[in-house]
Scaffold this motif. Structure first.
Motif, PDB file in Angstrom:
ATOM      1  N   ALA A 242       5.785  -6.575  -1.241  1.00 36.43           N
ATOM      2  CA  ALA A 242       4.765  -7.147  -2.120  1.00 36.43           C
ATOM      3  C   ALA A 242       4.622  -6.236  -3.333  1.00 36.43           C
ATOM      4  O   ALA A 242       5.173  -5.139  -3.359  1.00 36.43           O
ATOM      5  CB  ALA A 242       3.430  -7.269  -1.378  1.00 36.43           C
ATOM      6  N   THR A 243       3.872  -6.710  -4.310  1.00 34.12           N
ATOM      7  CA  THR A 243       3.631  -5.892  -5.490  1.00 34.12           C
ATOM      8  C   THR A 243       2.143  -5.578  -5.589  1.00 34.12           C
ATOM      9  O   THR A 243       1.301  -6.380  -5.181  1.00 34.12           O
ATOM     10  CB  THR A 243       4.079  -6.610  -6.773  1.00 34.12           C
ATOM     11  OG1 THR A 243       3.371  -7.843  -6.865  1.00 34.12           O
ATOM     12  CG2 THR A 243       5.564  -6.892  -6.754  1.00 34.12           C
TER      13      THR A 243
ATOM     14  N   ASP B 147      -4.937   0.877  -3.748  1.00 36.51           N
ATOM     15  CA  ASP B 147      -3.610   0.645  -4.305  1.00 36.51           C
ATOM     16  C   ASP B 147      -3.605  -0.352  -5.458  1.00 36.51           C
ATOM     17  O   ASP B 147      -2.546  -0.767  -5.925  1.00 36.51           O
ATOM     18  CB  ASP B 147      -2.673   0.171  -3.191  1.00 36.51           C
ATOM     19  CG  ASP B 147      -2.492   1.258  -2.152  1.00 36.51           C
ATOM     20  OD1 ASP B 147      -1.786   2.236  -2.444  1.00 36.51           O
ATOM     21  OD2 ASP B 147      -3.094   1.144  -1.069  1.00 36.51           O
ATOM     22  N   GLY B 148      -4.781  -0.786  -5.900  1.00 39.29           N
ATOM     23  CA  GLY B 148      -4.863  -1.701  -7.027  1.00 39.29           C
ATOM     24  C   GLY B 148      -4.841  -3.167  -6.645  1.00 39.29           C
ATOM     25  O   GLY B 148      -4.825  -4.030  -7.520  1.00 39.29           O
ATOM     26  N   ASN B 149      -4.830  -3.475  -5.344  1.00 42.80           N
ATOM     27  CA  ASN B 149      -4.931  -4.864  -4.911  1.00 42.80           C
ATOM     28  C   ASN B 149      -6.374  -5.314  -5.109  1.00 42.80           C
ATOM     29  O   ASN B 149      -7.305  -4.581  -4.810  1.00 42.80           O
ATOM     30  CB  ASN B 149      -4.530  -5.010  -3.442  1.00 42.80           C
ATOM     31  CG  ASN B 149      -3.084  -4.653  -3.227  1.00 42.80           C
ATOM     32  OD1 ASN B 149      -2.199  -5.262  -3.807  1.00 42.80           O
ATOM     33  ND2 ASN B 149      -2.845  -3.641  -2.420  1.00 42.80           N
ATOM     34  N   ARG B 150      -6.528  -6.530  -5.619  1.00 42.18           N
ATOM     35  CA  ARG B 150      -7.856  -7.042  -5.929  1.00 42.18           C
ATOM     36  C   ARG B 150      -8.325  -8.000  -4.851  1.00 42.18           C
ATOM     37  O   ARG B 150      -7.544  -8.801  -4.351  1.00 42.18           O
ATOM     38  CB  ARG B 150      -7.842  -7.736  -7.291  1.00 42.18           C
ATOM     39  CG  ARG B 150      -7.483  -6.769  -8.414  1.00 42.18           C
ATOM     40  CD  ARG B 150      -7.240  -7.454  -9.741  1.00 42.18           C
ATOM     41  NE  ARG B 150      -6.096  -8.350  -9.652  1.00 42.18           N
ATOM     42  CZ  ARG B 150      -6.104  -9.628 -10.050  1.00 42.18           C
ATOM     43  NH1 ARG B 150      -7.195 -10.165 -10.562  1.00 42.18           N
ATOM     44  NH2 ARG B 150      -5.032 -10.372  -9.943  1.00 42.18           N
TER      45      ARG B 150
ATOM     46  N   VAL C  61       0.846  -1.190   0.000  1.00 44.76           N
ATOM     47  CA  VAL C  61       0.000   0.000   0.000  1.00 44.76           C
ATOM     48  C   VAL C  61       0.885   1.245   0.000  1.00 44.76           C
ATOM     49  O   VAL C  61       2.001   1.221   0.501  1.00 44.76           O
ATOM     50  CB  VAL C  61      -0.966   0.025   1.209  1.00 44.76           C
ATOM     51  CG1 VAL C  61      -1.917  -1.172   1.183  1.00 44.76           C
ATOM     52  CG2 VAL C  61      -0.227   0.101   2.532  1.00 44.76           C
ATOM     53  N   ALA C  62       0.383   2.332  -0.564  1.00 42.55           N
ATOM     54  CA  ALA C  62       1.133   3.586  -0.592  1.00 42.55           C
ATOM     55  C   ALA C  62       0.953   4.371   0.697  1.00 42.55           C
ATOM     56  O   ALA C  62       1.887   5.003   1.184  1.00 42.55           O
ATOM     57  CB  ALA C  62       0.695   4.430  -1.789  1.00 42.55           C
TER      58      ALA C  62
ATOM     59  N   LEU D 126      -4.830  -9.422   7.557  1.00 44.79           N
ATOM     60  CA  LEU D 126      -4.055  -8.967   6.407  1.00 44.79           C
ATOM     61  C   LEU D 126      -2.971  -8.046   6.939  1.00 44.79           C
ATOM     62  O   LEU D 126      -3.204  -7.285   7.886  1.00 44.79           O
ATOM     63  CB  LEU D 126      -4.926  -8.188   5.418  1.00 44.79           C
ATOM     64  CG  LEU D 126      -6.038  -8.930   4.698  1.00 44.79           C
ATOM     65  CD1 LEU D 126      -6.895  -7.955   3.892  1.00 44.79           C
ATOM     66  CD2 LEU D 126      -5.459  -9.996   3.778  1.00 44.79           C
ATOM     67  N   PHE D 127      -1.793  -8.115   6.343  1.00 38.21           N
ATOM     68  CA  PHE D 127      -0.748  -7.150   6.632  1.00 38.21           C
ATOM     69  C   PHE D 127      -0.734  -6.140   5.491  1.00 38.21           C
ATOM     70  O   PHE D 127      -0.742  -6.522   4.319  1.00 38.21           O
ATOM     71  CB  PHE D 127       0.627  -7.816   6.728  1.00 38.21           C
ATOM     72  CG  PHE D 127       0.846  -8.656   7.954  1.00 38.21           C
ATOM     73  CD1 PHE D 127       0.168  -8.430   9.140  1.00 38.21           C
ATOM     74  CD2 PHE D 127       1.779  -9.682   7.918  1.00 38.21           C
ATOM     75  CE1 PHE D 127       0.390  -9.210  10.265  1.00 38.21           C
ATOM     76  CE2 PHE D 127       2.015 -10.464   9.038  1.00 38.21           C
ATOM     77  CZ  PHE D 127       1.327 -10.221  10.212  1.00 38.21           C
TER      78      PHE D 127
END
Length: 111
Positions: free
Chosen positions: A60-61, A99-102, A11-12, A51-52
């Motif tokens: 992570a990406t 952040d674009g995580n699905r 995450v940003a 979740l971390f």
């Protein structure tokens, strides 16, 4: 100690992400920074599900996919204003965090 797997999501801005995940029923458990102003590493939990969230670039990406099985996918769908999709194995909604995580969120079908 109960064994478990905990996905790490890049995450940003952890504070922004924690607020977004609160809509999914998660609450922040703790936050770690090596020093003030350094990247945050945060644990969020929804019951026994953790979740971390990491601001560390190497952890992570973005665009990770996590499946979250919940008791009531309809409540999640209402919170995010999304339709529930019917799959043979579950009723699901598909979300994307800031952040674009699905996240695929589903309630298993009754057998």
């Amino acid at each position: 100690m109960k064994e478990q797997a905990i996905p790490i999501l890049r995450v940003a801005d952890a504070a922004v992400s924690v607020r977004w995940y609160t809509r999914l029923g998660f609450a922040q458990e703790w936050e770690h920074r090596f020093e003030p102003g350094f990247p945050a590493f945060v644990d969020i939990a929804r019951g026994d599900v953790h979740l971390f969230l990491s601001e560390h670039t190497g952890d992570a990406t973005p665009d990770t996919l996590v499946y979250l099985r919940v008791a009531d996918v309809d409540a999640v769908a209402r919170e995010f204003g999304l339709p529930v999709e019917e799959a043979p194995w579950a009723r699901e909604v598909h979300l994307t965090d800031p952040d674009g995580n699905r996240l695929r969120v589903g309630t298993a079908r009754e057998e």
